[in-house]
Scaffold this motif. Structure first.
Motif, PDB file in Angstrom:
ATOM      1  N   ASN A  61       4.735   2.564   3.946  1.00 53.97           N
ATOM      2  CA  ASN A  61       4.214   3.610   3.053  1.00 53.97           C
ATOM      3  C   ASN A  61       3.247   3.015   2.035  1.00 53.97           C
ATOM      4  N   ASP A  62       3.634   1.856   1.492  1.00 55.12           N
ATOM      5  CA  ASP A  62       2.741   1.178   0.535  1.00 55.12           C
ATOM      6  C   ASP A  62       1.390   0.867   1.179  1.00 55.12           C
ATOM      7  N   LEU A  63       1.454   0.424   2.415  1.00 50.59           N
ATOM      8  CA  LEU A  63       0.214   0.096   3.123  1.00 50.59           C
ATOM      9  C   LEU A  63      -0.637   1.344   3.317  1.00 50.59           C
ATOM     10  N   ASP A  64       0.022   2.443   3.729  1.00 49.84           N
ATOM     11  CA  ASP A  64      -0.744   3.678   3.938  1.00 49.84           C
ATOM     12  C   ASP A  64      -1.410   4.136   2.640  1.00 49.84           C
ATOM     13  N   GLN A  65      -0.656   4.045   1.551  1.00 54.23           N
ATOM     14  CA  GLN A  65      -1.240   4.447   0.259  1.00 54.23           C
ATOM     15  C   GLN A  65      -2.431   3.557  -0.085  1.00 54.23           C
ATOM     16  N   HIS A  66      -2.273   2.260   0.198  1.00 54.60           N
ATOM     17  CA  HIS A  66      -3.342   1.307  -0.106  1.00 54.60           C
ATOM     18  C   HIS A  66      -4.563   1.583   0.772  1.00 54.60           C
ATOM     19  N   VAL A  67      -4.320   1.908   2.024  1.00 54.11           N
ATOM     20  CA  VAL A  67      -5.433   2.236   2.926  1.00 54.11           C
ATOM     21  C   VAL A  67      -6.195   3.440   2.374  1.00 54.11           C
ATOM     22  N   GLU A  68      -5.462   4.437   1.958  1.00 56.23           N
ATOM     23  CA  GLU A  68      -6.107   5.650   1.434  1.00 56.23           C
ATOM     24  C   GLU A  68      -6.984   5.290   0.223  1.00 56.23           C
TER      25      GLU A  68
END
Lengths: 478, 366
Positions: free
Chosen positions: B20-27
């Motif tokens: 989830n952290d990665l997805d938020q960072h990607v966004e």
């Protein structure tokens, strides 16, 4: 069926199992017959810093004691079960013979002959040392000085260890390093990729006979590791093809054992008798599967080249691969079938150049390269060459191969090039004299002696004693 | 080929949380790099030529992998540096860093603060026993135009240390080896090692950064433990299991010197290693500093990750405000390893040059 053993590295005698392992494969079906610990070169460099301890361990023994250990090791090698794996598995002589045969392609009968040669070398080590040192009292080596033929002599070792980069072609080649042990010099070895069996068994035989295990470094490794052995041991032997050995030519610390280009020469005086020497030529070409550097790879004659090539073709052409355990087997299989392919195609390519033909072809009933007995083989090949300049006239291949070339006797020695063994069939004194003066011949047989005949009391391709020891002047106050 | 699995105790919750952290960072990074007010010319222009809008269609790492093709590293060589300057950094001069040992026009990455951020984070993975604070370090390796030189100095400074440097030019070493001038390569290595030993002899050094081969060479000439070395931070060339074991057991004397292998480069930052030893057959697995960089082991045909404990090509995605580099195929292959408690995402293990088993790769001492 027994599980394939794992042969550890021996780090100055201590078994060491590497995480990198190579496989030694059956030359027929590719099944794994052993795994081998492959060490990174740093391991060797690290151990070589301690190799002085290994030499010190050997120095504690007298030469006479080490000769006795060698003799016992010879008996163990030929007759006893010896350790062959990390788990302490034992290998009987018969298992050794069969396994080595299965990975090297050498028929049982040839392995047996090689075993006997090695046994002979170990059990006659005193004769060998006597030959290498020209009769030096071995106590001189223990004391460091003494007398020989009424003169004071003093010898010092030139190295703390003998480096060895070994081949895979023939087990008996190991007999060359054996004198190092009674000469009190440890061995640091990279074994041949496909032939770890013989050196490992020899080391185990020595250890069982009471030799300090420290005296043995057994390091399957990569090219960098091999180069480090050659660079860091002050004295080393390397075996390999010309491209490998050329790199070390002229390096006084490295004794190079490349192709032998051994030859049979017939003089003007004996050429009419050539049929009498046919069996000698056949043996020189094909004994030991044609794999040795002392196998003849050229027959040089003043005339009758075509007739001799045809006669050799008739004798050798029909020879076929036989079962490994057939006592009449002459040919060896190839552990690496690509090598056979390369040799076969190299010969065919060079035959495209005019002035040579395959004298065995009419008698071979098929191609040179054959699949038989589950493996790949090259059948004997005799090439008749019109000139010694032909690319096939002075070549050496890992199979029974020889050229037959006409060269006037007066030009023979100028044209044959460096030659490990010459068997000269002549009674002509002036020709014998020329042969004796030629520096490019390492071993000279005069008369009907096969090139394959080894004299244990004389050096083979360099004198190991003179390589490992140097004479110096000495003065001792009373 | 199936390889043995290293047992890991990471929970599903940790893995999900990290994802989830990665997805938020990607966004966040997609918004940054594809918005005219913050993005760089290259990506803004690139997006115009695509049939998808990253700002709308790429919100997660999975979507990034589905939508973006492999990054073409020639862009870093052929295009002027300024096309990579994000608008937000336009008023600051940039550092220019070059990649490893290639010859010819090098690939360049520009940057401002990334190396400090990356190496400050990495410092937290080092222990004080082997990398004591307020002391002295020595880096023996490629300096020159590489990010590593500044990064190591920053890492030392971060721990209150100052750092000495001995340079090694990997491009020259590669050329010597490629042309089979082995004597010259050895002489050059000796030259580097002698300089390093001189510093070690005359100054108090407790930590070393170097390459595996140089570490070995140093240890062959000097007992590093008695010389006061407590920690070694090592990277740059392949370390297979046997080599890693040898370096740890023998060169670093079984733990007397803390041995910290790393995997990193100018384009990524630094990946930390999972503890290794006899329990996992000395298989070193590295974990990227996610979410700022993501390492995957993929099948290049499908573009999908290979199964765990299988070999595949290493793919790197860098996701910082300074540099966006999606799906760059490294010249390495590795084994995909399972997430770890300290880094609950995929690891890459036993890294070696891509195709190393099929062809000879010139690596040299770098």
């Amino acid at each position: 069926m027994k599980q394939a053993p794992h042969l550890p590295s021996l780090r100055l005698g201590k078994p060491y199992c590497s995480l990198n392992q190579s496989e030694v494969l059956d030359y027929r079906d590719g099944s794994v017959r052993a795994t081998l610990s492959q060490v990174n070169p740093g391991v060797i460099r690290r151990d070589l810093k301690e190799v002085g301890q290994a030499r010190a361990a050997l120095q504690k023994f007298s030469t006479a004691e080490l000769l006795e250990i060698s003799r016992q090791a010879g008996e163990f090698f030929l007759h006893e079960e010896l350790p062959v794996g990390e788990a302490g598995e034992l290998q009987s002589p018969q298992e050794y013979l069969e396994t080595l045969s299965s990975t090297s392609g050498l028929p049982h009968i040839m392995v047996r002959r090689n075993m006997e040669k090695i046994h002979h070398a170990l059990t006659h080590m005193d004769t060998i040392l006597n030959g290498l040192t020209r009769g030096l009292d071995v106590e001189v080596l223990d004391r460091g000085y003494g007398e020989q033929s009424g003169s004071p002599v003093c010898f010092h070792p030139t190295t703390k260890a003998l480096g060895l980069v070994m081949p895979s072609n023939s087990p008996a080649v190991n007999s060359l390093w054996l004198p190092a042990i009674p000469l009190k010099i440890p061995v640091i070895m990279k074994p041949g990729k496909d032939e770890p069996w013989t050196p490992y068994r020899l080391m185990q035989a020595f250890i069982k006979a009471g030799c300090p295990a420290k005296a043995f470094g057994f390091y399957p490794t990569d090219h960098e590791g091999a180069a480090d052995i050659l660079r860091l041991c002050d004295r080393a032997l390397i075996f390999g093809d010309k491209s490998t050995t050329d790199q070390y030519a002229g390096n006084p610390g490295v004794q190079v054992h490349g192709p032998g280009f051994s030859k049979v020469l017939i003089g003007d005086d004996e050429i009419e008798n050539w049929p009498d020497y046919l069996d000698l030529m056949v043996a020189s070409i094909s004994d030991n599967g044609g794999r040795s550097c002392i196998n003849a790879s050229a027959i040089i004659v003043p005339k009758y080249a075509k007739e001799i090539a045809d006669a050799l073709g008739q004798k050798l052409g029909p020879i076929k691969p036989l079962a490994m355990n057939d006592p009449n087997a002459v040919l060896s299989g190839f552990a690496n079938p690509k090598m056979a392919e390369w040799i076969d195609s190299a010969i065919d390519t060079d035959l495209l150049e005019s002035g040579a033909y395959d004298a065995t072809a009419p008698y071979r009933d098929g191609p040179r390269k054959v699949k038989a007995e589950g493996g790949t083989y090259l059948r004997p090949t005799i090439i008749a060459c019109e000139s010694i300049e032909h690319p096939l006239a002075n070549r050496e291949f890992l199979c029974p191969y020889a050229s037959v070339v006409e060269v006037p006797q007066s030009e023979m020695l100028d044209k044959i090039g460096p030659t490990l063994v010459v068997s000269a069939l002549t009674k002509c004194e002036s020709f014998k004299r020329e042969l004796l003066l030629d520096p490019r011949i390492e071993r000279l047989n005069v008369g009907p002696i096969s090139t394959m005949k080894i004299s244990w009391d004389q050096p083979h391709e360099g004198n190991l004693f003179e390589f490992l020891y140097k004479r110096r002047s000495i003065g001792l106050a009373a | 080929m199936r390889l043995e699995i290293i047992p890991v105790m990471v929970s599903e919750e940790q893995i999900k949380h990290a994802a989830n952290d990665l997805d938020q960072h990607v966004e966040e990074m997609i918004n940054w790099h594809f918005s005219p007010e913050s993005g760089c010319p290259f990506w803004l222009n690139w997006a115009k030529e695509q049939d998808f809008n990253p700002l709308k269609e790429v919100r997660t790492f999975a979507e990034l992998c589905n939508k973006f093709p492999y990054f073409e590293d020639e862009w870093l060589r052929d295009l002027p540096n300024k096309v990579w300057v994000p608008q937000a950094f336009a008023d600051r001069p940039f550092n220019i860093f070059e990649t490893g040992g290639t010859t010819g026009m090098p690939k360049q990455r520009i940057g401002w603060d990334d190396f400090r951020i990356d190496y400050t984070a990495f410092s937290k993975t080092l222990n004080d026993e082997h990398f004591p604070r307020d002391h002295y370090w020595l880096m023996v390796g490629p300096t020159g135009p590489r990010r590593l030189r500044l990064a190591i100095e920053h890492l030392a400074n971060e721990r209150g240390c100052s750092c000495y440097f001995v340079d090694l030019d990997p491009r020259w070493v590669k050329r010597l080896i490629a042309t089979q001038q082995f004597d010259q390569a050895r002489a050059y290595m000796d030259h580097v090692v002698e300089q390093a030993l001189t510093i070690i002899k005359n100054r108090e050094i407790s930590a070393l950064f170097t390459t595996p081969k140089l570490l070995e060479a140093l240890a062959e000439r000097r007992d590093l433990v008695s010389a006061g070395i407590k920690g070694v931070f090592c990277g740059g060339t392949t370390m297979d299991r046997q080599y890693a074991r040898f370096l740890q057991e023998e060169v670093c004397e079984g733990g007397k010197i803390g041995f910290v292998p790393t995997y990193g480069n100018t384009l990524m930052g630094l990946a930390r290693h999972h503890p290794f030893g006899p329990e996992n057959d000395y298989s070193i697995a590295y974990y990227a500093p996610q979410p700022r960089a993501v390492l995957r082991v993929i099948d290049t045909g499908s573009g999908k990750p290979v199964e765990y404990n299988h070999w595949g090509r290493v793919e790197l995605t860098t996701l910082t405000k300074e540099f966006f580099m999606p799906r760059f195929l490294e010249r390495d292959e590795a084994i995909r390893r399972e997430p770890w408690t300290e880094a609950p995402w995929d690891g890459v293990a036993e890294i070696r040059p891509f195709g190393a088993m099929e062809k000879k790769i010139v690596e040299g001492v770098y």
